[in-house]
Scaffold this active site. Structure first.
Site, PDB file in Angstrom:
ATOM      1  N   ASP A   1      -3.853  -2.011   1.983  1.00 47.89           N
ATOM      2  CA  ASP A   1      -2.922  -1.813   0.869  1.00 47.89           C
ATOM      3  C   ASP A   1      -3.475  -0.801  -0.138  1.00 47.89           C
ATOM      4  O   ASP A   1      -4.568  -0.968  -0.660  1.00 47.89           O
ATOM      5  CB  ASP A   1      -2.706  -3.173   0.196  1.00 47.89           C
ATOM      6  CG  ASP A   1      -1.561  -3.168  -0.801  1.00 47.89           C
ATOM      7  OD1 ASP A   1      -1.150  -2.083  -1.249  1.00 47.89           O
ATOM      8  OD2 ASP A   1      -1.088  -4.274  -1.126  1.00 47.89           O
TER       9      ASP A   1
ATOM     10  N   HIS B   1      -1.908   0.138  -3.038  1.00 46.20           N
ATOM     11  CA  HIS B   1      -1.334   0.014  -4.390  1.00 46.20           C
ATOM     12  C   HIS B   1      -2.415  -0.301  -5.413  1.00 46.20           C
ATOM     13  O   HIS B   1      -2.724  -1.456  -5.673  1.00 46.20           O
ATOM     14  CB  HIS B   1      -0.292  -1.097  -4.420  1.00 46.20           C
ATOM     15  CG  HIS B   1       0.942  -0.775  -3.641  1.00 46.20           C
ATOM     16  ND1 HIS B   1       1.100  -1.127  -2.329  1.00 46.20           N
ATOM     17  CD2 HIS B   1       2.084  -0.121  -3.999  1.00 46.20           C
ATOM     18  CE1 HIS B   1       2.287  -0.717  -1.887  1.00 46.20           C
ATOM     19  NE2 HIS B   1       2.907  -0.102  -2.879  1.00 46.20           N
TER      20      HIS B   1
HETATM   21  C1  B12 Z   1       4.092   2.692  -7.100  1.00 48.67           C
HETATM   22  C2  B12 Z   1       4.394   2.076  -5.750  1.00 48.67           C
HETATM   23  C3  B12 Z   1       3.832   2.691  -4.631  1.00 48.67           C
HETATM   24  C4  B12 Z   1       2.860   3.858  -4.710  1.00 48.67           C
HETATM   25  C5  B12 Z   1       1.456   3.289  -4.896  1.00 48.67           C
HETATM   26  C6  B12 Z   1       0.522   4.267  -5.557  1.00 48.67           C
HETATM   27  C7  B12 Z   1      -0.820   3.709  -5.620  1.00 48.67           C
HETATM   28  N1  B12 Z   1      -1.728   4.271  -4.878  1.00 48.67           N
HETATM   29  O1  B12 Z   1      -1.057   2.719  -6.274  1.00 48.67           O
HETATM   30  C8  B12 Z   1       3.070   4.486  -3.320  1.00 48.67           C
HETATM   31  C9  B12 Z   1       4.233   5.454  -3.420  1.00 48.67           C
HETATM   32  C10 B12 Z   1       1.893   5.242  -2.728  1.00 48.67           C
HETATM   33  C11 B12 Z   1       3.498   3.273  -2.529  1.00 48.67           C
HETATM   34  C12 B12 Z   1       3.332   3.140  -1.178  1.00 48.67           C
HETATM   35  C13 B12 Z   1       3.820   2.090  -0.422  1.00 48.67           C
HETATM   36  N2  B12 Z   1       4.543   1.060  -0.870  1.00 48.67           N
HETATM   37 CO1  B12 Z   1       4.872   0.732  -2.740  1.00 48.67          CO
HETATM   38  N3  B12 Z   1       5.463   0.377  -4.440  1.00 48.67           N
HETATM   39  C14 B12 Z   1       5.227   0.920  -5.623  1.00 48.67           C
HETATM   40  C15 B12 Z   1       6.060   0.233  -6.721  1.00 48.67           C
HETATM   41  C16 B12 Z   1       7.293   1.085  -6.960  1.00 48.67           C
HETATM   42  C17 B12 Z   1       5.352  -0.022  -8.041  1.00 48.67           C
HETATM   43  C18 B12 Z   1       4.005  -0.715  -7.929  1.00 48.67           C
HETATM   44  C19 B12 Z   1       3.280  -0.551  -9.227  1.00 48.67           C
HETATM   45  O2  B12 Z   1       2.453   0.328  -9.375  1.00 48.67           O
HETATM   46  N4  B12 Z   1       3.638  -1.366 -10.240  1.00 48.67           N
HETATM   47  C20 B12 Z   1       3.083  -1.295 -11.572  1.00 48.67           C
HETATM   48  C21 B12 Z   1       1.936  -2.223 -11.735  1.00 48.67           C
HETATM   49  C22 B12 Z   1       1.436  -2.131 -13.155  1.00 48.67           C
HETATM   50  O3  B12 Z   1       2.399  -3.526 -11.446  1.00 48.67           O
HETATM   51  P1  B12 Z   1       1.824  -4.437 -10.237  1.00 48.67           P
HETATM   52  O4  B12 Z   1       1.334  -3.571  -9.157  1.00 48.67           O
HETATM   53  O5  B12 Z   1       2.878  -5.422  -9.896  1.00 48.67           O
HETATM   54  O6  B12 Z   1       0.628  -5.169 -10.886  1.00 48.67           O
HETATM   55  C23 B12 Z   1       0.743  -6.037 -12.004  1.00 48.67           C
HETATM   56  C24 B12 Z   1       1.031  -7.483 -11.619  1.00 48.67           C
HETATM   57  O7  B12 Z   1       1.602  -7.652 -10.340  1.00 48.67           O
HETATM   58  C25 B12 Z   1      -0.254  -8.187 -11.769  1.00 48.67           C
HETATM   59  N5  B12 Z   1      -1.171  -8.261 -10.635  1.00 48.67           N
HETATM   60  C26 B12 Z   1      -1.371  -7.386  -9.649  1.00 48.67           C
HETATM   61  N6  B12 Z   1      -2.363  -7.791  -8.871  1.00 48.67           N
HETATM   62  C27 B12 Z   1      -2.808  -8.942  -9.381  1.00 48.67           C
HETATM   63  C28 B12 Z   1      -3.820  -9.792  -8.972  1.00 48.67           C
HETATM   64  C29 B12 Z   1      -4.080 -10.941  -9.697  1.00 48.67           C
HETATM   65  C30 B12 Z   1      -5.154 -11.826  -9.277  1.00 48.67           C
HETATM   66  C31 B12 Z   1      -3.304 -11.239 -10.837  1.00 48.67           C
HETATM   67  C32 B12 Z   1      -3.556 -12.435 -11.598  1.00 48.67           C
HETATM   68  C33 B12 Z   1      -2.298 -10.405 -11.244  1.00 48.67           C
HETATM   69  C34 B12 Z   1      -2.056  -9.255 -10.509  1.00 48.67           C
HETATM   70  O8  B12 Z   1      -0.893  -7.482 -12.796  1.00 48.67           O
HETATM   71  C35 B12 Z   1      -0.579  -6.078 -12.676  1.00 48.67           C
HETATM   72  C36 B12 Z   1      -0.572  -5.461 -14.043  1.00 48.67           C
HETATM   73  O9  B12 Z   1       0.419  -6.031 -14.871  1.00 48.67           O
HETATM   74  C37 B12 Z   1       6.433  -1.118  -6.031  1.00 48.67           C
HETATM   75  C38 B12 Z   1       7.765  -1.747  -6.418  1.00 48.67           C
HETATM   76  C39 B12 Z   1       7.848  -2.171  -7.852  1.00 48.67           C
HETATM   77  N7  B12 Z   1       7.079  -3.117  -8.297  1.00 48.67           N
HETATM   78  O10 B12 Z   1       8.646  -1.635  -8.562  1.00 48.67           O
HETATM   79  C40 B12 Z   1       6.438  -0.726  -4.556  1.00 48.67           C
HETATM   80  C41 B12 Z   1       6.101  -1.763  -3.456  1.00 48.67           C
HETATM   81  C42 B12 Z   1       4.968  -2.626  -3.931  1.00 48.67           C
HETATM   82  N8  B12 Z   1       5.691  -0.911  -2.316  1.00 48.67           N
HETATM   83  C43 B12 Z   1       6.060  -1.394  -1.206  1.00 48.67           C
HETATM   84  C44 B12 Z   1       5.794  -0.799   0.065  1.00 48.67           C
HETATM   85  C45 B12 Z   1       6.397  -1.467   1.266  1.00 48.67           C
HETATM   86  C46 B12 Z   1       5.040   0.349   0.187  1.00 48.67           C
HETATM   87  C47 B12 Z   1       4.677   1.017   1.500  1.00 48.67           C
HETATM   88  C48 B12 Z   1       4.173   0.089   2.586  1.00 48.67           C
HETATM   89  C49 B12 Z   1       5.831   1.725   2.170  1.00 48.67           C
HETATM   90  C50 B12 Z   1       6.406   2.743   1.383  1.00 48.67           C
HETATM   91  N9  B12 Z   1       7.406   2.353   0.593  1.00 48.67           N
HETATM   92  O11 B12 Z   1       6.013   3.905   1.494  1.00 48.67           O
HETATM   93  C51 B12 Z   1       3.560   1.965   1.021  1.00 48.67           C
HETATM   94  C52 B12 Z   1       2.243   1.233   1.128  1.00 48.67           C
HETATM   95  C53 B12 Z   1       1.227   1.927   1.847  1.00 48.67           C
HETATM   96  C54 B12 Z   1       0.018   1.057   1.914  1.00 48.67           C
HETATM   97  N10 B12 Z   1      -0.713   1.166   2.964  1.00 48.67           N
HETATM   98  O12 B12 Z   1      -0.243   0.263   1.054  1.00 48.67           O
HETATM   99  C55 B12 Z   1       6.865  -2.640  -1.352  1.00 48.67           C
HETATM  100  C56 B12 Z   1       6.160  -3.906  -0.947  1.00 48.67           C
HETATM  101  C57 B12 Z   1       7.106  -4.711  -0.124  1.00 48.67           C
HETATM  102  C58 B12 Z   1       6.989  -6.145  -0.065  1.00 48.67           C
HETATM  103  N11 B12 Z   1       5.957  -6.758  -0.589  1.00 48.67           N
HETATM  104  O13 B12 Z   1       7.920  -6.710   0.498  1.00 48.67           O
HETATM  105  C59 B12 Z   1       7.292  -2.576  -2.843  1.00 48.67           C
HETATM  106  C60 B12 Z   1       7.510  -3.922  -3.510  1.00 48.67           C
HETATM  107  C61 B12 Z   1       8.573  -1.754  -2.863  1.00 48.67           C
HETATM  108  C62 B12 Z   1       9.702  -2.345  -2.064  1.00 48.67           C
HETATM  109  N12 B12 Z   1      10.555  -3.158  -2.666  1.00 48.67           N
HETATM  110  O14 B12 Z   1       9.806  -2.074  -0.885  1.00 48.67           O
HETATM  111  N13 B12 Z   1       4.043   2.342  -3.329  1.00 48.67           N
END
Ligand code: B12
Ligand code: B12
Lengths: 155, 495, 495, 155
Positions: A22, A24
């Site tokens: 992953d 992300h």
């Molecule tokens: C940006 C993004 C990307 C970027 C990532 C850039 C990077 N290198 O980080 C790129 C474009 C590269 C990408 C790629 C992919 N992505 Co993407 N991505 C996203 C997106 C739009 C936003 C994620 C993000 O950055 N959020 C902002 C941060 C601040 O929030 P967060 O990650 O949720 O983290 C917060 C909380 O969750 C929490 N948290 C996180 N981790 C932890 C751990 C603990 C212990 C705790 C307590 C809290 C906590 O705290 C964080 C800060 O507040 C999401 C969808 C969304 N959420 O809108 C999809 C999403 C995560 N991606 C997804 C997918 C499928 C992919 C890909 C596999 C396929 C693709 N679409 O190309 C590839 C993954 C490749 C790989 N091998 O991993 C899916 C996951 C699907 C699922 N779970 O069913 C999502 C949900 C989109 C979707 N609906 O399809 N992605």
């Protein structure tokens, strides 16, 4: 954020990383920064971290907790046996949190949480969780354990 | 990964035919289904497809007719689920381009784990993989997907290791393939060096060129969204131009450029314009005058709101931005984006909402708006010095330049997981909604350009009554995902 | 209806205080709940409301702060259902202005039938009325609705007979009231004469002015959407200007102007601009220099598509159009629009989608776009000759002018059900998506302006390979409701 | 549209209008125009037409069918006893169609159709119905009745 609580955040080491294949990193990086700012010691493994590297790092740094991120949907496969790995390594008491998009697709949260609790995670966080909330709950959990480093005396 | 070509000195030059033949043989031997790949047979199959199922032709035709095509993402863990999905996207979603997203194990060449994922998915009756494991199924089985739809198909595989997947995909009958060396290596990997990523994509581009030599014009495409997280247009365009030069070097002639939306109508329109123009300018300077470079706009690539109703506006506006910007296609998301991979229904709905938005805005162009012209000018002044410096660092060689520039931070990518990228540049949204650069770190962005960025960002800090610091950048990561009562509350109640 | 004032000569002059007192007494006696109306008590109640629950103040504040407020429609047949609905719109929908739509019996002063509707609704447990029967409930009961929400409330009652409903509404605590003599009489009635409709609304405006004399600034609003069916901006604006003059004559000073969206980003922005400007110009010419006339944009008022996903784009784009156009508020619809009155949930979702769309486009303005300027100019050149002619026909009196002009077709309304309206003018959408006039019938629209309209419409007929005839107008009624495979098919498959 | 079928459309008179306090004239007007263009004789009552006016007009013009529009949601109240009114007036065989948004809100179509059939309508049409479709079905229904004017001999 108040760091003057008991136990002191400065005494607590947390390992962070994104499990499996992953990439992300964004949320995990913001989480790591936030935990650091809140006063915790943070060991960051970054994206694409295999399960065993988490355990190795936790052992090496005598960590009190592991904060696993999984966003890409395959966490369910990556996290199987994670608690067992910890136990094998002598870390059975370590606090295990996981957060992110933990399954493929939009699924019922209660069932997702249950699945991960069964894998041995102490707490399971949904996507969208803010860092302040995580810090609050960490404080509560470590306070409940009184001496956070206890688990090292464990085995 | 670990291919023998790693020790060859990196350059933008075309891989010689003999070397490439050897590389292919070695590559195809890495997994049993590689043996099914038969270039001659694949060429015949591609030629047998009607024009409207060939993405190279369809993209050119869309430009000729001024269309903005729609394309979703989508992949599930088994052939059966993938068939159903692609049919739904084709018919219910009216997708003009039908995708196959591969799963993350496939992307990382962990085919054994992908095999487990297929079995698990079959056993549980739901997809345990986040995409379709194309290599495991192999070209013969995978071709059933191409035969099931009435549109062109594209492989979406975010990885720095596309070598085997691209062989399988083209052999199966996919006429489009997304991915590029600089963009994907900096955004999808941690330990892969930029050089290695570039080499892997040179293989892919060289393969596309080999098909072209056999009379099949495949559509290659550069994923300009990078980390998807507040990537300023100038950085996306810089990478796009460099990746384009690399593809051109291998012989590709039908090469799409993608840009993630900033969600600012004027900035996105300007970015689409500049992207196409600069690609052609640098191609011309490098002696390539016959490369087709249509620009695709991508629905918001950063974090999405959890509220479906709120997300629906992002989906719809994504169509508006693409249409007004004159993009040749738009890559869509759905209201499920914040939660997980969408169901086929939600995915199809996202396509239809986008399509209607395109219909409604298809007549609108901002070309003569002074703010548009100013933004075009600003993006050019921002990107060109960086591109020029990168090329200079490589003595004119885009591959060498990219490696050195990323190492030096002259080219930098925000929020990159890759340890060969400095990732110190910090973007943030300004008071007028433009995506700007708070801290350029070591990027050679001219002072007068940075002054424009700073002014807007300071105006925002002031308007919000917060400090002018890098927390602006972190806030800008969350912003669009915030609930509406934070974004736009009813302002006057005491409550 | 059938009021004694019918035989008084119609004029735009204010109703004298004594006459008005007599009219009120007679009016309030028409239904038992009229006796509950106590102006002094109502004035006290309005004054006791916090500013943010007073629509007059809220509209002014929105202009000061550059906000685009949201407001849905919504009415159910019983107090209980209406309470639940208004709470949902306030909280879940985050509506800035909460509505109460009355039912069609109430609108037609058929209070006995409305009573049956209430009973039926209670018995069946679902609303059998298409709105809230405010007169039957009376001001005391209805005030519970005002008390249940934290936002200002507005009465929406499409009728030419508002006399009793407005008394009840204001007494209940509504600080906003939609409706006007020319707009509603031409679009909601068949046998009501324009004069009678104007008189009825003069009563309402005079009542609002009476509250103002007592220190309560209520918000009156003109429903510029008319028949909601392809009403060209110039016609909507012409009616808005005339209704504004009539309201000003009665002493109203806080008067909103609504415009149904054409769904063309540039045309709608231009229309919003011209509407506000022309209202102020004609007010000034008539000696009124202190009237506040904020403009509201309305989500597409014509036929909607049946597909929710497609409708979502109309909802979202409706927010975009309002924000970019600089409207002070937007009146929303939902994805259920084609089917029927939306559930509270669907209604709230429409509000949230719109709100997000506003957030995303809040920085965009097209003021300096040449096409925008050209359209502003065109709408002015189209509307002014008609307004001038109407006023001339009334010897400067807007009321007299309107009656005569509608009779003569000098002022005409497309698709009107009213037999005092010629309804021969025929609008249609042109090749560039602008709503134009195919046939002006007897409207004095200058030749050079009509040449612009004809050019665009002929271009469309040519592009579609159809005859240049009035079928263009009928087609334009259906257009936006057409399924996507007719609007924007995948163009190249043989199928 | 082909008007040379049996029975001739030119021999058929249809009354159109919008029932009750409903002002939605657009669809009804387009329908009326379309029926006229197709060759039927059409008597248009326009918007806001009470039920008894439909019957009166049908009697006066010896109509073969009544085409009721209802859009505003209150049709269920307005249409009660519509067939009975016709029967009372001696028009029991007259063809009754209704179309539009026939109830308040988005309801299950089958149940809506059933309700209106029970009120005596021969056919019930959903919002969005195109004129060509209506003409086709009218032809079929009148062909089935062979002599469309028969009902006048009825009572
Ligand atoms: C940006 C993004 C990307 C970027 C990532 C850039 C990077 N290198 O980080 C790129 C474009 C590269 C990408 C790629 C992919 N992505 Co993407 N991505 C996203 C997106 C739009 C936003 C994620 C993000 O950055 N959020 C902002 C941060 C601040 O929030 P967060 O990650 O949720 O983290 C917060 C909380 O969750 C929490 N948290 C996180 N981790 C932890 C751990 C603990 C212990 C705790 C307590 C809290 C906590 O705290 C964080 C800060 O507040 C999401 C969808 C969304 N959420 O809108 C999809 C999403 C995560 N991606 C997804 C997918 C499928 C992919 C890909 C596999 C396929 C693709 N679409 O190309 C590839 C993954 C490749 C790989 N091998 O991993 C899916 C996951 C699907 C699922 N779970 O069913 C999502 C949900 C989109 C979707 N609906 O399809 N992605
Ligand atoms: C335009 C419109 C208006 C205009 C009407 C202008 C006019 N004088 O005609 C205005 C703005 C004035 C208006 C007012 C109101 N409207 Co209105 N309106 C619409 C809208 C958007 C389009 C209707 C239309 O013209 N369609 C285009 C024509 C061509 O299609 P059509 O009417 O469906 O007719 C076709 C077919 O249905 C069929 N057909 C029609 N009749 C018949 C009869 C037979 C026998 C057959 C075979 C076929 C047939 O053939 C026609 C041609 O193809 C609809 C929603 C929608 N559909 O998108 C709401 C809608 C009909 N309105 C509605 C409502 C509630 C009202 C109001 C009560 C409240 C309000 N919103 O202000 C008032 C009504 C006042 C009153 N007393 O009647 C509701 C009805 C709710 C319900 N049934 O649950 C709707 C569905 C909107 C909604 N979702 O809330 N409205």
């Amino acid at each position: 954020m108040n760091t003057d609580e008991n136990p002191k955040r400065g005494d607590i080491t947390l390992v962070t990383g994104v499990i499996g294949a992953d990439t992300h990193i964004v949320g995990n990086r913001i989480l790591s920064l936030g935990l650091e700012e809140a006063g915790f010691k943070v060991v960051t493994l970054g994206a694409l971290t295999p399960a065993d590297e988490f355990v190795k790092a936790a052992l090496e740094t005598a960590a009190d907790g592991i904060m696993v991120s999984s966003l890409y949907g395959q966490g369910e496969l990556d996290c199987r046996g994670f608690r067992d790995l910890c136990i094998e390594a002598g870390l059975e008491g370590i606090l295990l949190y996981i957060g992110g998009n933990l399954v493929v697709g939009k699924q019922d949260w209660d069932s997702v949480e249950k699945r991960y609790k069964e894998m041995g995670f102490d707490r399971v966080f949904a996507n969208g969780t803010r860092v302040e909330e995580v810090v609050e709950i960490l404080d509560k959990d470590f306070a409940a354990r009184k001496k956070p480093a206890r688990k090292k005396a464990g085995t | 990964m670990g291919s023998k070509t790693d020790d060859v000195t990196l350059s933008a030059a075309a891989i010689p035919a003999d070397d490439f033949a050897a590389m292919r043989a070695e590559n195809l031997a890495r997994w049993p289904t590689g043996a099914e790949v038969d270039l001659e047979e694949a060429v015949e199959f591609h030629k047998s497809l009607p024009e409207h199922k060939q993405l190279g032709w369809v993209m050119r035709q869309a430009v000729r007719e001024g269309r903005c095509l729609t394309q979703p993402r989508g992949g599930f863990g088994t052939l059966e689920l993938q068939l159903e999905l692609m049919r739904a996207l084709d018919r219910d979603g009216m997708a003009d381009i039908v995708p196959t997203t591969t799963d993350s194990y496939t992307r990382n060449e962990q085919w054994t784990q992908a095999e487990t994922g297929i079995e698990e998915s079959k056993r549980q009756g739901r997809s345990m993989l986040n995409g379709f494991p194309m290599v495991n199924y192999g070209p013969r089985e995978t071709r059933k997907l191409i035969e099931a739809i009435g549109k062109p198909a594209i492989v979406l595989s975010g990885t720095a290791m596309p070598r085997l997947t691209c062989e399988i995909g083209f052999a199966a009958g996919y006429s489009g393939y997304l991915g590029s060396g600089i963009a994907y290596t900096t955004s999808y990997t941690k330990n892969t060096s930029i050089a290695e990523g570039i080499r892997n994509y040179q293989y892919l581009d060289r393969l596309a060129a080999l098909y072209l030599e056999h009379g099949v014009e495949l559509h290659r495409r550069q994923p300009g969204f990078l980390t998807g997280t507040n990537v300023p247009p100038s950085i996306a365009i810089t990478v796009a131009v460099l990746d384009t030069l690399l593809a051109a070097g291998q012989g590709v002639r039908n090469y799409g450029l993608e840009l993630g939306q900033t969600l600012h109508l004027i900035q996105d329109s300007a970015a689409i314009r500049v992207c196409g123009e600069l690609a052609q300018e640098y191609l011309a300077a490098a002696g390539f005058d016959d490369m087709f470079t249509p620009v695709t706009s991508l629905h918001w690539m950063g974090a999405w709101p959890q509220d479906d109703a709120q997300a629906a506006a992002l989906v719809s506006y994504g169509g508006t931005l693409a249409a007004v910007g004159g993009a040749v296609s738009v890559t869509t998301k759905s209201t499920h984006e914040a939660y997980g991979i969408p169901t086929p229904e939600a995915n199809a709905e996202g396509l239809r909402t986008t399509r209607m938005a395109i219909y409604l805005a298809r007549h609108i162009r901002l070309d003569d708006l002074p703010e548009f012209k100013a933004e075009v000018d600003l993006i050019r002044r921002e990107a060109k010095p960086v591109i020029d410096k990168v090329l200079e660092m490589g003595d004119g060689d885009a591959a060498q330049g990219a490696v050195k520039a990323l190492e030096a931070g002259v080219l930098d990518i925000p929020w990159s997981p890759n340890r060969f990228v400095k990732s110190r540049v910090m973007p943030a949204r300004d008071a007028d909604g433009y995506l700007r650069i708070y801290d350029p770190a070591d990027m050679p962005i001219p002072k007068d350009v940075m002054a424009v960025h700073e002014e807007g960002l300071k105006k925002r800090a002031e308007a919000e009554g917060v400090a002018y610091d890098r927390d602006l950048a972190v806030k800008s990561v969350y912003e669009i995902s915030e609930p509406l009562d934070r974004l736009l509350p009813f302002p006057w109640a005491a409550e």
